[in-house]
Scaffold this motif. Structure first.
Motif, mmCIF file in Angstrom:
data_model
loop_
_atom_site.group_PDB
_atom_site.id
_atom_site.type_symbol
_atom_site.label_atom_id
_atom_site.label_comp_id
_atom_site.label_asym_id
_atom_site.label_seq_id
_atom_site.Cartn_x
_atom_site.Cartn_y
_atom_site.Cartn_z
ATOM 1 N N GLU A 1 1.103 -7.863 -0.520
ATOM 2 C CA GLU A 1 0.002 -8.832 -0.500
ATOM 3 C C GLU A 1 -0.963 -8.517 -1.632
ATOM 4 N N TRP A 2 -1.881 -9.440 -1.879
ATOM 5 C CA TRP A 2 -2.921 -9.204 -2.870
ATOM 6 C C TRP A 2 -3.883 -8.166 -2.312
ATOM 7 N N ARG A 3 -4.179 -7.165 -3.119
ATOM 8 C CA ARG A 3 -5.084 -6.094 -2.695
ATOM 9 C C ARG A 3 -6.165 -5.891 -3.752
ATOM 10 N N TRP A 4 -7.365 -5.645 -3.279
ATOM 11 C CA TRP A 4 -8.501 -5.389 -4.155
ATOM 12 C C TRP A 4 -8.513 -3.904 -4.539
ATOM 13 N N GLU A 5 -7.488 -3.501 -5.243
ATOM 14 C CA GLU A 5 -7.391 -2.129 -5.735
ATOM 15 C C GLU A 5 -6.595 -2.143 -7.031
ATOM 16 N N ARG B 1 0.837 -1.206 0.000
ATOM 17 C CA ARG B 1 0.000 0.000 0.000
ATOM 18 C C ARG B 1 0.871 1.256 0.000
#
Length: 184
Positions: A63-67, A55
Protein backbone atom coordinates in the motif's frame (compact mmCIF):
# COMPACT_ATOMS: atom_id res chain seq x y z
CA UNK A 1 5.28 -0.51 -8.45
CA UNK A 2 2.70 -2.91 -9.87
CA UNK A 3 0.53 -1.74 -12.76
CA UNK A 4 -2.62 -2.35 -10.70
CA UNK A 5 -1.48 -0.24 -7.73
CA UNK A 6 -4.12 2.17 -6.48
CA UNK A 7 -3.68 5.90 -6.96
CA UNK A 8 -1.68 7.57 -4.18
CA UNK A 9 -3.66 9.50 -1.56
CA UNK A 10 -4.43 13.10 -2.48
CA UNK A 11 -3.80 14.36 1.05
CA UNK A 12 -1.80 13.48 4.15
CA UNK A 13 -3.90 12.36 7.13
CA UNK A 14 -2.51 15.18 9.35
CA UNK A 15 -0.86 17.68 7.02
CA UNK A 16 -3.64 17.97 4.44
CA UNK A 17 -3.06 18.62 0.75
CA UNK A 18 0.50 19.16 -0.49
CA UNK A 19 1.54 22.35 -2.23
CA UNK A 20 4.05 20.46 -4.39
CA UNK A 21 4.67 16.87 -5.46
CA UNK A 22 7.83 15.47 -7.05
CA UNK A 23 7.65 12.06 -8.69
CA UNK A 24 10.65 9.75 -8.53
CA UNK A 25 11.03 7.29 -11.40
CA UNK A 26 13.48 4.59 -12.35
CA UNK A 27 15.66 4.80 -15.48
CA UNK A 28 12.77 3.54 -17.64
CA UNK A 29 10.37 6.17 -16.28
CA UNK A 30 8.34 3.85 -14.05
CA UNK A 31 7.13 5.50 -10.84
CA UNK A 32 9.05 4.63 -7.68
CA UNK A 33 7.27 7.04 -5.35
CA UNK A 34 6.83 10.70 -4.53
CA UNK A 35 8.09 13.44 -2.25
CA UNK A 36 5.45 15.95 -1.18
CA UNK A 37 5.79 19.40 0.39
CA UNK A 38 3.31 20.77 2.87
CA UNK A 39 3.21 24.30 4.29
CA UNK A 40 1.97 24.23 7.87
CA UNK A 41 1.15 26.82 10.52
CA UNK A 42 3.90 29.28 11.28
CA UNK A 43 5.31 29.16 7.74
CA UNK A 44 7.11 25.86 8.32
CA UNK A 45 7.62 23.60 5.33
CA UNK A 46 7.33 19.86 5.86
CA UNK A 47 8.37 17.18 3.36
CA UNK A 48 7.00 13.64 3.34
CA UNK A 49 7.94 10.77 1.05
CA UNK A 50 5.09 8.58 -0.20
CA UNK A 51 6.07 5.12 -1.40
CA UNK A 52 4.05 2.09 -2.50
CA UNK A 53 5.46 -0.81 -0.48
CA UNK A 54 5.09 -3.52 2.11
CA UNK A 55 6.29 -2.68 5.61
CA UNK A 56 7.85 -6.15 5.98
CA UNK A 57 8.56 -8.98 3.59
CA UNK A 58 5.99 -11.16 5.41
CA UNK A 59 3.18 -8.70 4.82
CA UNK A 60 0.86 -9.75 2.01
CA UNK A 61 -0.60 -6.36 1.21
CA UNK A 62 1.35 -3.53 -0.37
CA UNK A 63 0.00 0.00 0.00
CA UNK A 64 0.98 3.65 -0.15
CA UNK A 65 2.98 4.54 2.94
CA UNK A 66 4.13 7.90 4.25
CA UNK A 67 7.71 6.76 4.67
CA UNK A 68 10.86 6.80 2.62
CA UNK A 69 12.39 4.12 0.45
CA UNK A 70 14.65 1.62 2.10
CA UNK A 71 18.33 2.32 1.55
CA UNK A 72 19.84 2.70 -0.92
CA UNK A 73 17.26 5.27 -2.00
CA UNK A 74 16.72 6.31 -5.63
CA UNK A 75 17.83 9.65 -7.01
CA UNK A 76 15.38 12.20 -8.42
CA UNK A 77 16.24 12.23 -12.14
CA UNK A 78 17.19 8.62 -12.92
CA UNK A 79 15.31 8.69 -16.23
CA UNK A 80 17.12 11.84 -17.32
CA UNK A 81 20.49 10.28 -16.39
CA UNK A 82 19.68 7.22 -18.50
CA UNK A 83 18.44 9.26 -21.47
CA UNK A 84 21.52 11.53 -21.56
CA UNK A 85 24.53 9.36 -20.69
CA UNK A 86 27.14 11.84 -21.96
CA UNK A 87 25.68 15.02 -20.41
CA UNK A 88 27.34 16.64 -17.43
CA UNK A 89 25.46 16.18 -14.15
CA UNK A 90 24.50 18.90 -11.68
CA UNK A 91 23.36 17.91 -8.20
CA UNK A 92 21.24 20.26 -6.09
CA UNK A 93 19.90 19.99 -2.57
CA UNK A 94 16.18 19.31 -2.92
CA UNK A 95 13.63 18.77 -5.65
CA UNK A 96 12.49 22.41 -5.96
CA UNK A 97 16.07 23.55 -6.58
CA UNK A 98 16.55 20.61 -8.96
CA UNK A 99 13.56 21.59 -11.10
CA UNK A 100 14.73 25.22 -11.17
CA UNK A 101 18.26 24.25 -12.19
CA UNK A 102 16.83 22.12 -14.99
CA UNK A 103 15.28 25.29 -16.43
CA UNK A 104 18.55 27.21 -16.09
CA UNK A 105 20.99 24.51 -17.22
CA UNK A 106 19.58 22.89 -20.34
CA UNK A 107 22.84 21.20 -21.34
CA UNK A 108 23.13 19.32 -18.03
CA UNK A 109 21.19 16.55 -16.33
CA UNK A 110 20.12 17.89 -12.93
CA UNK A 111 19.38 15.49 -10.09
CA UNK A 112 19.01 15.37 -6.30
CA UNK A 113 18.68 12.86 -3.51
CA UNK A 114 15.59 12.43 -1.32
CA UNK A 115 15.07 13.40 2.30
CA UNK A 116 17.20 16.48 2.71
CA UNK A 117 20.73 17.51 3.38
CA UNK A 118 21.48 14.89 6.03
CA UNK A 119 20.42 11.86 3.97
CA UNK A 120 22.88 11.91 1.07
CA UNK A 121 24.62 8.73 2.25
CA UNK A 122 21.32 6.84 2.10
CA UNK A 123 21.04 7.23 -1.69
CA UNK A 124 22.41 5.13 -4.53
CA UNK A 125 24.94 7.26 -6.41
CA UNK A 126 26.20 4.40 -8.63
CA UNK A 127 24.55 5.88 -11.74
CA UNK A 128 27.20 8.62 -11.65
CA UNK A 129 30.07 6.27 -12.47
CA UNK A 130 31.99 7.80 -15.38
CA UNK A 131 30.07 11.10 -15.25
CA UNK A 132 31.31 14.68 -14.84
CA UNK A 133 29.53 16.13 -11.79
CA UNK A 134 29.04 19.63 -10.40
CA UNK A 135 27.32 20.12 -7.05
CA UNK A 136 25.24 23.29 -6.58
CA UNK A 137 24.80 23.70 -2.81
CA UNK A 138 22.31 25.87 -0.99
CA UNK A 139 24.09 28.92 0.48
CA UNK A 140 24.03 27.81 4.11
CA UNK A 141 25.85 25.46 6.47
CA UNK A 142 23.53 22.54 5.69
CA UNK A 143 24.03 23.09 1.96
CA UNK A 144 27.82 23.12 2.23
CA UNK A 145 27.74 20.02 4.43
CA UNK A 146 25.52 18.27 1.86
CA UNK A 147 27.91 19.29 -0.95
CA UNK A 148 30.93 17.84 0.90
CA UNK A 149 29.08 14.57 1.60
CA UNK A 150 27.81 14.25 -1.98
CA UNK A 151 31.25 15.05 -3.42
CA UNK A 152 32.74 12.19 -1.40
CA UNK A 153 29.92 9.79 -2.32
CA UNK A 154 30.04 10.46 -6.07
CA UNK A 155 33.84 10.13 -6.08
CA UNK A 156 33.44 6.77 -4.35
CA UNK A 157 30.80 5.84 -6.96
CA UNK A 158 33.36 6.44 -9.72
CA UNK A 159 32.48 9.87 -11.12
CA UNK A 160 35.06 11.06 -13.65
CA UNK A 161 35.23 14.55 -12.13
CA UNK A 162 33.57 16.30 -9.20
CA UNK A 163 33.38 20.03 -8.51
CA UNK A 164 31.40 22.19 -6.10
CA UNK A 165 30.01 25.48 -7.45
CA UNK A 166 30.08 28.17 -4.79
CA UNK A 167 27.07 30.50 -4.51
CA UNK A 168 27.65 34.10 -5.58
CA UNK A 169 28.93 36.51 -2.95
CA UNK A 170 26.30 38.42 -1.04
CA UNK A 171 23.34 36.09 -1.54
CA UNK A 172 20.98 35.47 1.36
CA UNK A 173 21.34 32.41 3.55
CA UNK A 174 19.67 29.42 1.92
CA UNK A 175 19.93 30.86 -1.61
CA UNK A 176 19.66 28.07 -4.19
CA UNK A 177 18.81 27.35 -7.82
CA UNK A 178 15.14 28.26 -7.24
CA UNK A 179 16.26 31.72 -6.10
CA UNK A 180 18.58 32.00 -9.11
CA UNK A 181 15.68 31.17 -11.42
CA UNK A 182 13.42 33.74 -9.70
CA UNK A 183 16.14 36.37 -10.18
CA UNK A 184 16.67 35.60 -13.87
Amino acid sequence: MPADAPRPPAAHFKLGRPIATWTYTDAAGDVLGHVLRFDVAGGEKVFRPLVFMRRTTREARAEWRWESWPTPRPLYGLRELAERPAAPVVITEGEKACDAARTLLLSAVVITSPNGSKSAAKSDWSMLRGRDVVIWPDADAAGFSYARAVARLVREAGATSVAVAMPPAGVTSGWDAADALAES
